[in-house]
Design a protein around this motif. Structure first.
Motif, PDB file in Angstrom:
ATOM      1  N   SER A 200      -9.461  10.892   0.995  1.00  0.00           N
ATOM      2  CA  SER A 200      -9.980  10.772  -0.379  1.00  0.00           C
ATOM      3  C   SER A 200     -10.927  11.925  -0.672  1.00  0.00           C
ATOM      4  O   SER A 200     -10.864  12.531  -1.744  1.00  0.00           O
ATOM      5  CB  SER A 200     -10.732   9.457  -0.556  1.00  0.00           C
ATOM      6  OG  SER A 200      -9.916   8.377  -0.211  1.00  0.00           O
TER       7      SER A 200
ATOM      8  N   THR B 248      -7.169  10.049  -8.696  1.00  0.00           N
ATOM      9  CA  THR B 248      -6.659   9.238  -7.590  1.00  0.00           C
ATOM     10  C   THR B 248      -7.673   9.195  -6.451  1.00  0.00           C
ATOM     11  O   THR B 248      -7.989   8.131  -5.917  1.00  0.00           O
ATOM     12  CB  THR B 248      -5.349   9.845  -7.065  1.00  0.00           C
ATOM     13  OG1 THR B 248      -4.444   9.947  -8.143  1.00  0.00           O
ATOM     14  CG2 THR B 248      -4.770   9.011  -5.953  1.00  0.00           C
TER      15      THR B 248
ATOM     16  N   THR C 207      -4.172   3.045  -1.904  1.00  0.00           N
ATOM     17  CA  THR C 207      -5.225   2.379  -2.678  1.00  0.00           C
ATOM     18  C   THR C 207      -4.697   1.091  -3.289  1.00  0.00           C
ATOM     19  O   THR C 207      -5.382   0.060  -3.314  1.00  0.00           O
ATOM     20  CB  THR C 207      -5.736   3.314  -3.786  1.00  0.00           C
ATOM     21  OG1 THR C 207      -5.996   4.591  -3.218  1.00  0.00           O
ATOM     22  CG2 THR C 207      -6.999   2.786  -4.400  1.00  0.00           C
ATOM     23  N   TYR C 208      -3.464   1.179  -3.780  1.00  0.00           N
ATOM     24  CA  TYR C 208      -2.853  -0.013  -4.376  1.00  0.00           C
ATOM     25  C   TYR C 208      -2.766  -1.136  -3.346  1.00  0.00           C
ATOM     26  O   TYR C 208      -3.178  -2.277  -3.608  1.00  0.00           O
ATOM     27  CB  TYR C 208      -1.457   0.349  -4.897  1.00  0.00           C
ATOM     28  CG  TYR C 208      -0.700  -0.839  -5.446  1.00  0.00           C
ATOM     29  CD1 TYR C 208      -0.870  -1.233  -6.769  1.00  0.00           C
ATOM     30  CD2 TYR C 208       0.187  -1.552  -4.654  1.00  0.00           C
ATOM     31  CE1 TYR C 208      -0.189  -2.320  -7.274  1.00  0.00           C
ATOM     32  CE2 TYR C 208       0.866  -2.634  -5.150  1.00  0.00           C
ATOM     33  CZ  TYR C 208       0.676  -3.018  -6.460  1.00  0.00           C
ATOM     34  OH  TYR C 208       1.351  -4.095  -6.959  1.00  0.00           O
TER      35      TYR C 208
ATOM     36  N   TYR D 278      -3.174   2.319 -12.039  1.00  0.00           N
ATOM     37  CA  TYR D 278      -4.148   3.368 -12.271  1.00  0.00           C
ATOM     38  C   TYR D 278      -4.665   3.375 -13.692  1.00  0.00           C
ATOM     39  O   TYR D 278      -5.847   3.557 -13.951  1.00  0.00           O
ATOM     40  CB  TYR D 278      -3.578   4.739 -11.889  1.00  0.00           C
ATOM     41  CG  TYR D 278      -3.780   4.963 -10.424  1.00  0.00           C
ATOM     42  CD1 TYR D 278      -4.834   5.735  -9.960  1.00  0.00           C
ATOM     43  CD2 TYR D 278      -2.964   4.338  -9.503  1.00  0.00           C
ATOM     44  CE1 TYR D 278      -5.068   5.887  -8.615  1.00  0.00           C
ATOM     45  CE2 TYR D 278      -3.182   4.483  -8.155  1.00  0.00           C
ATOM     46  CZ  TYR D 278      -4.238   5.266  -7.714  1.00  0.00           C
ATOM     47  OH  TYR D 278      -4.477   5.411  -6.383  1.00  0.00           O
TER      48      TYR D 278
ATOM     49  N   HIS E 144      -4.440  -1.458  -0.673  1.00  0.00           N
ATOM     50  CA  HIS E 144      -5.795  -1.868  -0.277  1.00  0.00           C
ATOM     51  C   HIS E 144      -6.386  -2.841  -1.295  1.00  0.00           C
ATOM     52  O   HIS E 144      -6.895  -3.903  -0.951  1.00  0.00           O
ATOM     53  CB  HIS E 144      -6.686  -0.634  -0.164  1.00  0.00           C
ATOM     54  CG  HIS E 144      -8.151  -0.947  -0.137  1.00  0.00           C
ATOM     55  ND1 HIS E 144      -8.782  -1.384   0.987  1.00  0.00           N
ATOM     56  CD2 HIS E 144      -9.096  -0.910  -1.118  1.00  0.00           C
ATOM     57  CE1 HIS E 144     -10.057  -1.602   0.715  1.00  0.00           C
ATOM     58  NE2 HIS E 144     -10.274  -1.327  -0.552  1.00  0.00           N
ATOM     59  N   SER E 145      -6.259  -2.442  -2.545  1.00  0.00           N
ATOM     60  CA  SER E 145      -6.956  -3.208  -3.575  1.00  0.00           C
ATOM     61  C   SER E 145      -6.311  -4.571  -3.805  1.00  0.00           C
ATOM     62  O   SER E 145      -7.021  -5.563  -3.946  1.00  0.00           O
ATOM     63  CB  SER E 145      -6.969  -2.402  -4.872  1.00  0.00           C
ATOM     64  OG  SER E 145      -7.617  -3.131  -5.865  1.00  0.00           O
TER      65      SER E 145
ATOM     66  N   SER F 162      -9.815   5.873  -5.261  1.00  0.00           N
ATOM     67  CA  SER F 162      -9.682   5.319  -3.908  1.00  0.00           C
ATOM     68  C   SER F 162     -11.053   5.244  -3.244  1.00  0.00           C
ATOM     69  O   SER F 162     -11.353   4.282  -2.537  1.00  0.00           O
ATOM     70  CB  SER F 162      -8.717   6.159  -3.073  1.00  0.00           C
ATOM     71  OG  SER F 162      -9.288   7.415  -2.797  1.00  0.00           O
TER      72      SER F 162
ATOM     73  N   LEU G 287      -1.940   8.519  -1.290  1.00  0.00           N
ATOM     74  CA  LEU G 287      -3.246   7.881  -1.465  1.00  0.00           C
ATOM     75  C   LEU G 287      -3.182   6.803  -2.548  1.00  0.00           C
ATOM     76  O   LEU G 287      -3.797   5.740  -2.431  1.00  0.00           O
ATOM     77  CB  LEU G 287      -4.285   8.948  -1.816  1.00  0.00           C
ATOM     78  CG  LEU G 287      -5.744   8.539  -1.645  1.00  0.00           C
ATOM     79  CD1 LEU G 287      -6.023   8.114  -0.214  1.00  0.00           C
ATOM     80  CD2 LEU G 287      -6.665   9.689  -2.029  1.00  0.00           C
ATOM     81  N   GLN G 288      -2.401   7.108  -3.583  1.00  0.00           N
ATOM     82  CA  GLN G 288      -2.206   6.127  -4.649  1.00  0.00           C
ATOM     83  C   GLN G 288      -1.627   4.830  -4.095  1.00  0.00           C
ATOM     84  O   GLN G 288      -2.111   3.741  -4.377  1.00  0.00           O
ATOM     85  CB  GLN G 288      -1.228   6.688  -5.683  1.00  0.00           C
ATOM     86  CG  GLN G 288      -1.907   7.308  -6.859  1.00  0.00           C
ATOM     87  CD  GLN G 288      -0.927   7.691  -7.947  1.00  0.00           C
ATOM     88  OE1 GLN G 288       0.291   7.737  -7.732  1.00  0.00           O
ATOM     89  NE2 GLN G 288      -1.446   8.010  -9.110  1.00  0.00           N
TER      90      GLN G 288
ATOM     91  N   SER H 234     -12.755   1.743  -2.098  1.00  0.00           N
ATOM     92  CA  SER H 234     -12.725   1.436  -0.666  1.00  0.00           C
ATOM     93  C   SER H 234     -13.961   1.873   0.121  1.00  0.00           C
ATOM     94  O   SER H 234     -14.159   1.400   1.223  1.00  0.00           O
ATOM     95  CB  SER H 234     -11.490   2.064  -0.024  1.00  0.00           C
ATOM     96  OG  SER H 234     -11.650   3.464   0.072  1.00  0.00           O
TER      97      SER H 234
END
Lengths: 162, 928
Positions: B78, B92, B61-62, A113, B64-65, B96, B57-58, B100
């Protein structure tokens, strides 16, 4: 315009992927793999530019630089200057160094982040915003302070435990 | 599934835990682990507690990315979290979304509008920044339309960070919603006068992107940009301004005149390499008519090339490539450095250098350059070696060997290239060997020498990459055997034992070439005999001699090559010929049982011929007259006919020849021919050689030769008619009737007046050049041989290719599409500059008036040209709102119009409160 910023480690694992135009996740992974294939085939002490026409369309270039175990990659089109991109990469790495004190790969792994936060201060929507690592580090510090204060004020689970 | 319990929240894994666990997962089980984690996340993300939700969600997202997992299902979460009170949760959620959401397909984006609006107007700088950066990532036309008012406010925010981020975001909003230009453009332009470098950099960057697509619309802003160019000292800003001028200068010559000085000044005084390079590039691309500036720039390039830094070298070479298109001398001046770069360790640099070297090729230096390159090819790694060979072949073969003057040299060089150890360009070399054979008569004797060397070398047969070259060499040896000094040697080479290493198709060509050589030997022998003992009947002296003369006239050209027959006379005795025939028979006998049809077919042909001629040879050897004579005569007649059919000169065939064949009446081309197979099932069709350049009648004539052994008298007439028919067909199918028949069927006679004229011109050009250049190769003083080419098909074909490539580039990216539009629109607005000048001359106008005039004219011109369709901006707005995504391109086309229109409108409306009037005197004389 800058099309994307990618950090890949020397094993080909992505550590940061940011495209400034939407790319579906599998496409992103595929691009990272193809970029890694090109990069790891290049010798040391050669130029930092790679033609990326085949991956991103005409006139798109890719500049990379190796820092310890990491490849930093900037993808950009013809409205950016190649050498300026190398400088910008330097700014990014310097900022990471300032924010993490002697940055290493693990810092980037565990601070997903914060790395994004730093990058967002430098580039927005593919446009270069700030080129002084000092300024960026200050802004990031300010945000971190804000988040800490806010977190201490707002109970994480409302109700009984406080 | 039950909702998340309190326990889930308490013992939730944080993102750090997830990353740690992921790192500890043994390889191979990663997918299972991730699947489990996703299941966990699916549960947690439904929590009402923002902290739990944010954590989930964090993690998502991690994954996902960095692991490419789909998270489109979580888009709503989100949105939900974005309204959280805590900044970190908001961050956050927005991150996201930015990573995404697909602006085109994610429908919940619209639900984010309200929250974004709220955050854009938030007093907290960080909230605003966050919203801006999210907006620039996920902006679609709806978001852009709805948030334009907020963005407009932020463009004059007192906080520098916010303002520069707003400016950067504006680009995306303009792209998505061109009407926003009308609202925001004035404020954006105002920022051009800001003294803060951050803001200036952002706004100049924005204009750099905008001018990329539609430069003409931004010409009125040139004075502002000029001011920045002269006053600003920030490298980042200057680079962008230079990029803008690179686009604007070609549109307005007076502008180029003004900026060339300051740019040269920057190039001389500034130390930053990036800035210097940008100056160089700007001059070379857009200001190339200013010789002194170009000279300065080329000097800088030379400095770059001499540096050790590979990046500078690489960019320097690229800059030279830009110059090369306009002024090749600048490249030639730096030849030493370019050639040096050919042996650089960096493949990029080597490649660029190679490209440049090939740009320099002309007919004067082609030999020298090729010699240098081949020596590099021998030294370099296989990949680059083939790159070099490919470039040489491409450049020398370009436009019918335009740069090649001395074909004897080039043919030798092709042979040399084929022998380069890593060579994998066999196919191209083979094509050129045959092509030159067919197109350039004068090169044939040297070609035969070169191919002889290739064919007789047994070592080459072991290299599979050589096989294509060898097949071409074998074909050339067979086809032009008349020019060979020793046909016996060739036939031995074609039948050497190691030919078994060749692939069947190549081997078939070898055997067929052997057939042609053998035929030639026998024919020459017969002719000699005829001369000595004057055979009766059809094979009379006079006929033979005239025949040979005719052949000589056709085949053997100007340079005084010894007539073929006499050159082999001393080899040709009955004994030697018989020995040759025996050799062929022994070598090909086993192949008559080959299971490869091509090989089988060819060798049977040869054996059939031998069967026909052997009695004749034996007969004359034994000196038996009488019965034999008749048979011999028949045989010799047949030999003559086969030889004739083989010795017809092959010319190149136009690629469009087939199209020109008129379809005969009653011929249905698209008929279903499935049942034909049943009918013809047991008929052995003549097998064509796999080599497309060999005429089909070879197969048939050799078939007829085979048959003739059985029934000579009948078939001899039969084969003549067959041949005649075939010629007719050949004429019909390969060449169109009318003019083209003559051009493509026959070579232009060597003394054709038209060609002579061309040659004389070339000679003249040569001579004048020669007087300028000393130390020229003497071989070049002879006239360039005629290269047969067609005016029709091949040229048009190349042209279509070029447009195709262009089309491909254009469709490549949105930028390119817009540039393409610009090409058409610019012609309609070309009359603008003079008009605006007149407008400015009318009165002592202030900058604002001048600009609004210019843009009004711009606008009216566009509506005149009918590109926009809407005449009033008010209408345009409604129309655009209705227009769907399909019309997006169209909208963008309109954009520049509205840009300047809006700009003009706002300018004039706010004229009173602006202090720009003070600058007024600077501007008009700037553009005038």
């Amino acid at each position: 315009m800058i099309r994307g910023v990618i950090i890949i480690n020397d094993q080909g694992k992505p550590r940061l992927i940011k495209f400034y135009e939407f790319q579906p996740p599998d496409k992103q992974q595929e691009l990272v793999r193809s970029i890694y294939r090109v990069l790891c085939s290049r010798a040391e002490n050669v130029s930092n530019f790679v033609k990326a026409d085949s991956l991103f369309g005409p006139d798109v270039r890719l500049v990379y630089k190796t820092f310890a175990t990491l490849y930093f990659v900037f993808i950009f089109d013809k409205s950016e200057n190649e050498l300026a991109m190398i400088d910008l990469m330097q700014v990014f790495v310097e900022t990471l160094n300032k924010c993490f004190r002697e940055v290493c790969e693990l810092d980037i792994v565990f601070n997903f982040y914060k790395v994004h936060m730093i990058l967002d201060e430098i580039i927005l929507g593919g446009q270069v915003l700030e080129t002084s690592s000092e300024e960026v580090a200050n802004a990031v510090d300010a945000i971190s302070r804000l988040e800490k204060n806010a977190n201490s004020m707002i109970p994480s689970i409302p109700g009984w435990q406080r | 599934m039950t909702g998340p319990s309190l326990m889930d929240s308490l013992f939730q894994r944080s993102i750090d835990d997830l990353i740690k666990a992921l790192r500890l997962t043994p390889p191979g089980t990663e997918a299972a682990f991730v699947a489990k984690a996703i299941e966990e996340i699916r549960r947690e993300i439904r929590s009402t507690d923002p902290h739990t939700k944010a954590s989930a969600l964090q993690k998502l997202t991690y994954l996902h990315s960095l692991h490419g997992l789909d998270m489109s299902w979580a888009a709503f979460h989100s949105v939900e979290l974005s309204s959280a009170a805590a900044h970190s949760h908001k961050r956050t959620a927005y991150l996201s979304a930015a990573l995404s959401f697909n602006p085109a397909t994610t429908d919940v984006i619209l639900l984010l509008t309200h929250q974004l609006r709220k955050d854009l107007s938030s007093p907290n700088v960080h909230d605003v920044s966050l919203a801006l950066s999210t907006l620039s990532s996920i902006c679609n036309s709806d978001l852009a339309r709805d948030l334009t008012p907020e963005l407009f406010t932020l463009l004059s925010s007192s906080k520098v960070t916010v303002r520069k981020k707003a400016i950067a975001t504006v680009l995306r909003v303009f792209e998505q919603y061109p009407d926003a230009v009308r609202v925001c453009f004035k404020r954006v332009v105002e920022n051009l006068e800001n003294s803060d470098m951050g803001i200036l950099s952002a706004v100049v960057g924005l204009f750099c992107e905008l001018t990329e697509n539609e430069p003409r619309s931004y010409l009125p802003l040139a004075p502002e940009f000029y001011k920045i160019l002269v006053d600003c000292k920030n490298n980042w800003v200057l680079i962008k301004v230079l990029k803008i001028f690179a686009k604007l200068a070609p549109l307005e010559p007076r502008l180029g005149k003004r900026v060339v000085e300051p740019i040269c000044e920057i190039m001389k005084t500034m130390g930053a390499k990036s800035l210097v390079f940008e100056c160089v590039r700007t001059i070379l691309t857009s200001l190339s008519e200013y010789d002194s500036a170009v000279k300065l720039a080329v000097n800088k390039v030379r400095e770059f090339l001499s540096e050790d830094d590979p990046n500078l070298k690489y960019l320097g070479l690229q800059a030279l490539a830009i110059v090369a298109q306009k002024d090749i001398l600048a490249v030639v001046e730096n030849k030493d450095l370019v050639v040096k770069a050919l042996s650089d360790s960096d493949v990029n640099i080597r490649f660029e250098a190679l490209r440049l070297v090939m740009c320099m090729v002309s007919e004067d230096n082609v030999m020298e350059i090729c010699r240098i390159l081949i020596s590099h090819a021998l030294k370099s790694d296989p990949e680059f070696c083939n790159e070099i060979l490919g470039f040489i072949l491409l450049t020398c073969g370009r436009n019918y060997y335009e740069v090649v003057f001395d074909f004897d040299w080039y043919v030798l060089f092709l042979g040399e290239m084929a022998r380069v150890p890593h060579c994998q360009k066999g196919d191209e070399i083979a094509t050129q060997l045959i092509d030159i054979g067919m197109r350039v008569k004068d090169a044939r004797s040297q070609l035969v020498n070169v191919t002889r060397e290739l064919v007789i070398d047994p070592a080459l047969l072991g290299n599979p990459f050589m096989h294509a070259v060898l097949s071409a060499a074998a074909w050339v040896s067979g086809e032009y055997i008349k020019l060979s000094r020793n046909p016996f040697e060739i036939i031995e080479a074609l039948l050497q034992p190691r030919t078994s290493l060749l692939s069947p198709s190549v081997r078939a060509i070898y055997i067929h070439s052997a057939f042609k050589v053998l035929m030639f030997c026998v024919y020459s022998y017969l002719k000699l005999n005829g001369e000595e003992s004057s055979l009766p009947s059809t094979l009379t002296d006079s006929e033979l001699v005239s025949d040979v003369e005719l052949d000589d006239h056709n085949m053997i050209v100007t340079n005084g090559q010894a007539p073929s027959a006499s050159s082999i006379t001393h080899h040709l005795t009955q004994e030697s010929l018989l020995a040759l025939v025996n050799l062929v028979e022994i070598n090909l006998g086993p192949l008559a049982g080959s299971n490869e049809v091509e090989v089988l077919e060819r060798s049977t042909n040869v054996l059939g011929l031998i069967k026909l001629i052997k009695p004749m040879l034996l007969g004359s050897l034994n000196d038996c007259e009488g019965d034999q004579t008749k048979g011999e005569l028949k045989a010799s007649e047949t030999v003559k006919m086969i030889f004739d059919s083989c010795s017809e000169d092959l010319g190149p065939v136009s690629v469009n020849a087939q199209e020109k064949v008129p379809i005969p009446d009653g011929l249905v081309l698209k008929e279903n021919l499935d049942d034909l197979e049943e009918i013809c099932g047991d008929i052995k069709l003549p097998v064509l050689t796999s080599f497309s350049l060999v005429r089909p009648q070879f197969a048939e004539t050799s078939n007829s030769a085979e048959c003739q052994g059985k029934d000579e008298s009948e078939l001899s007439t039969g084969s003549t008619s067959l041949l005649a028919e075939h010629r007719k067909r050949h004429g019909l199918y390969y060449l169109s009737p009318g003019n083209t028949v003559t051009t493509s069927n026959d070579y232009p006679p060597a003394h054709d007046p038209k060609d002579m004229a061309i040659d004389e011109d070339e000679d003249l050009a040569k001579l004048t050049e020669k007087s300028l250049l000393t130390g020229k190769k003497p071989s070049q003083s002879k006239p360039r041989p005629v290269v047969v080419r067609f005016d029709d098909g091949e040229v048009t074909n190349a042209a279509t290719n070029r447009t195709e490539i262009k089309a491909g580039l254009i469709s490549g990216a949105v930028n390119e599409v817009l540039l393409g539009d610009e090409a058409t629109t610019s012609s309609s607005s070309r009359r603008k500059p003079p008009k605006s000048r007149r407008a400015a001359e009318d009165s002592n106008v202030s900058i604002t008036e001048y600009k609004s005039d210019a843009s009004k004219i711009d606008q009216s011109e566009h509506s005149k040209a009918g590109l926009g369709g809407s005449k009033h901006n008010g209408h345009g707005k409604e129309r655009r709102r209705r227009s769907s995504g399909k019309d997006k391109e169209h909208d963008r086309k309109d954009k520049h119009k509205s840009d300047s229109a809006a700009y003009g409108k706002h300018r004039s409306r706010h004229r009173a409160d602006k202090a720009v009037e003070a600058q007024a005197p600077v501007i008009p004389d700037f553009l005038l």
